[in-house]
Each structure stands twice: as C-alpha cells, then as structure tokens.
Design a protein around this motif. Structure first.
Motif, PDB file in Angstrom:
ATOM      1  N   GLY A   1       3.515   8.258 -19.001  1.00 21.28           N
ATOM      2  CA  GLY A   1       4.564   7.293 -18.731  1.00 21.28           C
ATOM      3  C   GLY A   1       4.286   6.503 -17.468  1.00 21.28           C
ATOM      4  N   ALA A   2       5.104   5.508 -17.233  1.00 23.10           N
ATOM      5  CA  ALA A   2       4.942   4.653 -16.058  1.00 23.10           C
ATOM      6  C   ALA A   2       5.248   5.443 -14.781  1.00 23.10           C
ATOM      7  CB  ALA A   2       5.879   3.455 -16.180  1.00 23.10           C
ATOM      8  N   VAL A   3       4.588   5.047 -13.698  1.00 21.07           N
ATOM      9  CA  VAL A   3       4.724   5.765 -12.426  1.00 21.07           C
ATOM     10  C   VAL A   3       5.325   4.853 -11.373  1.00 21.07           C
ATOM     11  CG1 VAL A   3       3.529   6.987 -10.584  1.00 21.07           C
ATOM     12  CG2 VAL A   3       2.757   7.246 -12.953  1.00 21.07           C
ATOM     13  N   VAL A   4       6.325   5.385 -10.680  1.00 20.97           N
ATOM     14  CA  VAL A   4       6.946   4.685  -9.563  1.00 20.97           C
ATOM     15  C   VAL A   4       6.743   5.540  -8.318  1.00 20.97           C
ATOM     16  CG1 VAL A   4       9.106   3.800  -8.614  1.00 20.97           C
ATOM     17  CG2 VAL A   4       8.641   3.590 -11.061  1.00 20.97           C
ATOM     18  N   SER A   5       6.241   4.920  -7.269  1.00 18.42           N
ATOM     19  CA  SER A   5       6.027   5.669  -6.029  1.00 18.42           C
ATOM     20  C   SER A   5       6.957   5.146  -4.947  1.00 18.42           C
ATOM     21  CB  SER A   5       4.575   5.550  -5.568  1.00 18.42           C
ATOM     22  OG  SER A   5       4.312   4.238  -5.088  1.00 18.42           O
ATOM     23  N   GLN A   6       7.234   5.989  -3.977  1.00 22.51           N
ATOM     24  CA  GLN A   6       8.029   5.602  -2.822  1.00 22.51           C
ATOM     25  C   GLN A   6       7.305   6.062  -1.564  1.00 22.51           C
ATOM     26  OE1 GLN A   6      12.283   6.685  -4.737  1.00 22.51           O
ATOM     27  NE2 GLN A   6      12.416   6.117  -2.576  1.00 22.51           N
ATOM     28  N   HIS A   7       7.493   5.260  -0.527  1.00 19.55           N
ATOM     29  CA  HIS A   7       6.890   5.610   0.754  1.00 19.55           C
ATOM     30  C   HIS A   7       7.812   5.155   1.880  1.00 19.55           C
ATOM     31  CE1 HIS A   7       3.771   6.375   3.731  1.00 19.55           C
ATOM     32  NE2 HIS A   7       4.135   5.237   4.279  1.00 19.55           N
ATOM     33  N   PRO A   8       8.100   6.009   2.854  1.00 18.03           N
ATOM     34  CA  PRO A   8       7.616   7.389   2.961  1.00 18.03           C
ATOM     35  C   PRO A   8       8.445   8.340   2.092  1.00 18.03           C
ATOM     36  CG  PRO A   8       9.037   6.867   4.805  1.00 18.03           C
ATOM     37  CD  PRO A   8       8.925   5.607   3.984  1.00 18.03           C
ATOM     38  N   SER A   9       8.016   9.574   1.995  1.00 17.12           N
ATOM     39  CA  SER A   9       8.786  10.554   1.235  1.00 17.12           C
ATOM     40  C   SER A   9       9.912  11.126   2.091  1.00 17.12           C
ATOM     41  CB  SER A   9       7.886  11.673   0.728  1.00 17.12           C
ATOM     42  OG  SER A   9       7.161  12.248   1.809  1.00 17.12           O
ATOM     43  N   TRP A  10       9.718  11.115   3.402  1.00 21.04           N
ATOM     44  CA  TRP A  10      10.804  11.501   4.289  1.00 21.04           C
ATOM     45  C   TRP A  10      10.607  10.805   5.633  1.00 21.04           C
ATOM     46  CZ3 TRP A  10       9.384  13.916   8.795  1.00 21.04           C
ATOM     47  CH2 TRP A  10       8.136  14.541   8.796  1.00 21.04           C
ATOM     48  N   VAL A  11      11.712  10.549   6.293  1.00 18.62           N
ATOM     49  CA  VAL A  11      11.652   9.875   7.595  1.00 18.62           C
ATOM     50  C   VAL A  11      12.822  10.347   8.442  1.00 18.62           C
ATOM     51  CG1 VAL A  11      12.848   7.851   6.630  1.00 18.62           C
ATOM     52  CG2 VAL A  11      11.556   7.635   8.763  1.00 18.62           C
ATOM     53  N   ILE A  12      12.511  10.569   9.713  1.00 21.86           N
ATOM     54  CA  ILE A  12      13.530  10.912  10.701  1.00 21.86           C
ATOM     55  C   ILE A  12      13.513   9.822  11.757  1.00 21.86           C
ATOM     56  CG2 ILE A  12      14.302  12.613  12.397  1.00 21.86           C
ATOM     57  CD1 ILE A  12      12.723  14.735  10.818  1.00 21.86           C
ATOM     58  N   CYS A  23       9.058   0.799  -2.467  1.00 22.30           N
ATOM     59  CA  CYS A  23       9.063   1.283  -3.845  1.00 22.30           C
ATOM     60  C   CYS A  23       8.042   0.466  -4.624  1.00 22.30           C
ATOM     61  CB  CYS A  23      10.458   1.109  -4.440  1.00 22.30           C
ATOM     62  SG  CYS A  23      10.581   1.544  -6.190  1.00 22.30           S
ATOM     63  N   ARG A  24       7.101   1.153  -5.240  1.00 25.54           N
ATOM     64  CA  ARG A  24       6.044   0.461  -5.985  1.00 25.54           C
ATOM     65  C   ARG A  24       5.955   0.951  -7.421  1.00 25.54           C
ATOM     66  NH1 ARG A  24       2.455  -2.352  -2.672  1.00 25.54           N
ATOM     67  NH2 ARG A  24       2.700  -1.876  -0.453  1.00 25.54           N
ATOM     68  N   SER A  25       5.792   0.018  -8.337  1.00 27.65           N
ATOM     69  CA  SER A  25       5.448   0.384  -9.709  1.00 27.65           C
ATOM     70  C   SER A  25       3.935   0.348  -9.795  1.00 27.65           C
ATOM     71  CB  SER A  25       6.089  -0.589 -10.701  1.00 27.65           C
ATOM     72  OG  SER A  25       5.713  -1.929 -10.414  1.00 27.65           O
ATOM     73  N   LEU A  26       3.339   1.491 -10.125  1.00 28.89           N
ATOM     74  CA  LEU A  26       1.889   1.633  -9.970  1.00 28.89           C
ATOM     75  C   LEU A  26       1.082   1.095 -11.147  1.00 28.89           C
ATOM     76  CD1 LEU A  26       1.536   5.106  -8.241  1.00 28.89           C
ATOM     77  CD2 LEU A  26       1.737   2.829  -7.230  1.00 28.89           C
ATOM     78  N   ASP A  27       1.606   1.188 -12.332  1.00 28.66           N
ATOM     79  CA  ASP A  27       0.794   0.796 -13.480  1.00 28.66           C
ATOM     80  C   ASP A  27       1.536  -0.139 -14.422  1.00 28.66           C
ATOM     81  OD1 ASP A  27       1.152   4.094 -15.082  1.00 28.66           O
ATOM     82  OD2 ASP A  27       2.587   2.706 -14.174  1.00 28.66           O
ATOM     83  N   SER A  95      14.169   2.934  -8.725  1.00 30.99           N
ATOM     84  CA  SER A  95      13.685   3.020 -10.091  1.00 30.99           C
ATOM     85  C   SER A  95      13.319   1.628 -10.584  1.00 30.99           C
ATOM     86  CB  SER A  95      14.714   3.665 -11.024  1.00 30.99           C
ATOM     87  OG  SER A  95      15.774   2.777 -11.290  1.00 30.99           O
ATOM     88  N   ALA A  96      12.525   1.583 -11.616  1.00 30.97           N
ATOM     89  CA  ALA A  96      12.064   0.317 -12.158  1.00 30.97           C
ATOM     90  C   ALA A  96      12.108   0.374 -13.670  1.00 30.97           C
ATOM     91  CB  ALA A  96      10.649   0.020 -11.680  1.00 30.97           C
ATOM     92  N   PHE A 106      11.868   6.587 -12.405  1.00 29.39           N
ATOM     93  CA  PHE A 106      12.370   6.838 -11.075  1.00 29.39           C
ATOM     94  C   PHE A 106      11.263   7.259 -10.117  1.00 29.39           C
ATOM     95  CE2 PHE A 106      16.961   6.583 -11.403  1.00 29.39           C
ATOM     96  CZ  PHE A 106      17.115   6.498 -12.768  1.00 29.39           C
ATOM     97  N   GLY A 107      11.408   6.796  -8.883  1.00 26.70           N
ATOM     98  CA  GLY A 107      10.511   7.252  -7.834  1.00 26.70           C
ATOM     99  C   GLY A 107      10.898   8.640  -7.375  1.00 26.70           C
ATOM    100  N   PRO A 108      10.060   9.279  -6.556  1.00 32.94           N
ATOM    101  CA  PRO A 108      10.313  10.647  -6.110  1.00 32.94           C
ATOM    102  C   PRO A 108      11.380  10.751  -5.031  1.00 32.94           C
ATOM    103  CG  PRO A 108       8.291   9.834  -5.160  1.00 32.94           C
ATOM    104  CD  PRO A 108       8.762   8.770  -6.097  1.00 32.94           C
ATOM    105  N   GLY A 109      11.818   9.614  -4.508  1.00 36.09           N
ATOM    106  CA  GLY A 109      12.875   9.643  -3.507  1.00 36.09           C
ATOM    107  C   GLY A 109      12.351   9.658  -2.084  1.00 36.09           C
TER     108      GLY A 109
END
Lengths: 115, 108
Positions: A1-12, A23-27, A95-96, A106-109
């Motif tokens: 399936g399609a992949v959605v990535s997020q960056h960063p995965s956590w931030v303080i 948020c990026r749609s990879l493919d 999400s995309a 959905f991205g990983p959050g």
C-alpha cells in the motif's frame, strides 16, 4: 500500500517556540492531505484539510494562525505550530488520499511535548 | 450532526472471538472503515465496507453493517495477543469521522 511518512517522530520544545512537522507521501501524489490531533486515550480529531496549491480548510475551533499548514507540492504538507504552549502537547497525525477508492493512508504520527 | 460511538474497552482470551461495535449517526456515509492503532503509532487500515453492503469477510476479520440501525461491527476470529490495540471505526461523508476507539486487550 501507499506510504506516508512524518518527520520528526517526536519533538520536545520550550513554550513560545514554533515547531514544524512534515508529512510526505512517499510513493504517490496526494492532492489532499489531512491533519489530525489525538490527545491521550482519545480519538483523532480532524484539524484541517489541505489541498495542494490552495489554502487549507480548518475545522471549527482550530486556529488557523496558530496551526499553519502549507501544502506546497503533491508529496509534501507541513504543519507549523506557532508559539507552542503546553496545551498544544499532543500526537499529530497526517494522512493522504490515494487511488481510485480515495483510500486514506496515515502517517506514523508526531508526538509534540511543549515544556 | 456527526457522532460515532464505540464501547471503551474489551477484554478477551486468546483464541476466542472478539466483537467490537460501533454506532454512527450520519446516514449519508459512503464507506465505513476499521482502523487499528498500536501504542505510539499511526493508524493501520484493517478493512472497509461500502455502505450498500451488509457483510464483508477478510481472513480473520468479518464486518457486519446494519444500515437501518446505523450499527457496524468488527469480528476478529481466533484473537491473538498481537491483536491487542485500539480499534477505531470511521465513517466517510465529506470527510472521515472517527469513533471514540475501543481498547482490545487479549490475555493468554
């Protein structure tokens, strides 16, 4: 399936600073992306709908000047939390839409913690 | 208005079947979905059903839709410990509206 990535995965960050989440749609190319916020033990709440090349549509109660969304290309949308405060601490999920069935991927959050 | 409700918690023994229920209010829904969320992670689409269907089966998953009562259920056969997660139903109208989530706990 399609992949959605997020960056960063956590931030303080410190209160008052701004944080950008990508948020990026990879493919696939995503004409529409969505940003959600999820508080602990709660459901996902739609914040805004982002269409490539146009202004985002915000849900009622979401401050557009605080949560800046830029969907500059078909594969990238960014959410900037401006002047973040502790109450903005949350899990942000993008999400995309892809494919003929308009399936949402959905991205990983991104977990944001504001001190 | 849009309102999607789920029971908060379900606990089952490994190997038993799990049934997670969902009620929605918007009769104009086109698709209804089930998503799985593991701790600290995003959402994984498990299955979906078109609003003019009554049932859909996909391996261990069975979705039942009662459109008259606006009731959706997800049955997981032979539940495993790896199925422990939060399950969200969602309805699509002009946007995707999520249910409140059901935490499924599977014990040995």
């Amino acid at each position: 399936g399609a992949v959605v990535s997020q960056h960063p995965s956590w931030v303080i960050c410190k209160s008052g600073t701004s944080v950008k989440i990508e948020c990026r749609s990879l493919d696939f190319q995503a004409t529409t992306m969505f940003w959600y916020r999820q508080f602990p033990k709660q459901s996902l709440m739609l914040m805004a709908t982002s269409n490539e090349g146009s202004k985002a549509t915000y849900e009622q109660g979401v401050e557009k000047d605080k949560f800046l969304i830029n969907h500059a290309s078909l594969t990238l949308s960014t959410l900037t939390v401006t002047s973040a405060h502790p109450e903005d601490s949350s899990f942000y999920i993008c999400s995309a839409i892809a494919g003929e069935l308009n399936e949402q991927f959905f991205g990983p959050g991104t977990r944001l913690t504001v001190l | 208005g849009e309102d999607v409700e789920q029971s908060l918690f379900l606990s089952v023994r490994e190997g038993d079947s799990s049934v997670i229920n969902c009620t929605y209010t918007d009769s104009s829904s086109t698709y209804l979905y089930w998503y799985k969320q593991e701790p600290g992670a995003g959402l994984q689409l498990l299955t979906y059903i078109f609003s003019n269907m009554d049932m859909k089966q996909d391996q261990r998953l069975t979705v039942l839709l009662n459109k008259k009562d606006k009731h959706l259920s997800l049955r997981i056969a032979d539940t495993q410990t790896g199925d422990s997660a939060i399950y969200f139903c969602a309805e699509r109208t002009d946007k995707l509206i999520f249910g409140t989530g059901t935490r499924l706990q599977v014990f040995p």
